[in-house]
Write a protein that holds these residues in place. Sequence first.
Motif: not given
Length: 162
Positions: A113, A117, A130, A133-134, A137-138, A140-141, A144
């Motif tokens: 990540i 960034e 974009r 960012e996708t 986000n993936e 980051n999921r 989590e």
Amino acid sequence: MFLINEILDMAVQFEKNGEKIYREAADKVSDPMLSALLAWMADEESHHATYFSRLKQKHPDSGNHSFSRELSREMLDEILGDRGFSLEDVDFSNIADQNDMIRTFIEFEKDTILFYEMLTPFIEDPAAKRMLETIINEENRHVERLTVFLGSETAHPAFSDC
């Protein structure tokens, strides 16, 4: 500087590098539970590589950017190659329990990540931003999802085969 397909190439390469390292470690770890956890994580990385490859198929190369593509390919090979960043220094045989192993996975995900960034300022194309960012986000999921298993009383899904 980077186009959508180049960003997706990086994402696929990160996942393949992680998968390779996890599979090699799974063969070397003596604890069957930790070996199963490593094999599960290798599968997760493989699924991510497939996901990013499918995204690439939806975004065909737009235009003649041969010089840019060649430069980006050289940078990708130089930066990533077959490296796994934080995973390269990990001695998986010294990891004693599930939580320590999961923390190692999370650290690698966070490293990827951070790398993405750091790419952001070098991306001018809004569609490529974009896509980045996708991907972030993936990842980051994924962090989590892994975090849920830390200290959990629930058995990790990798252990269902043990």
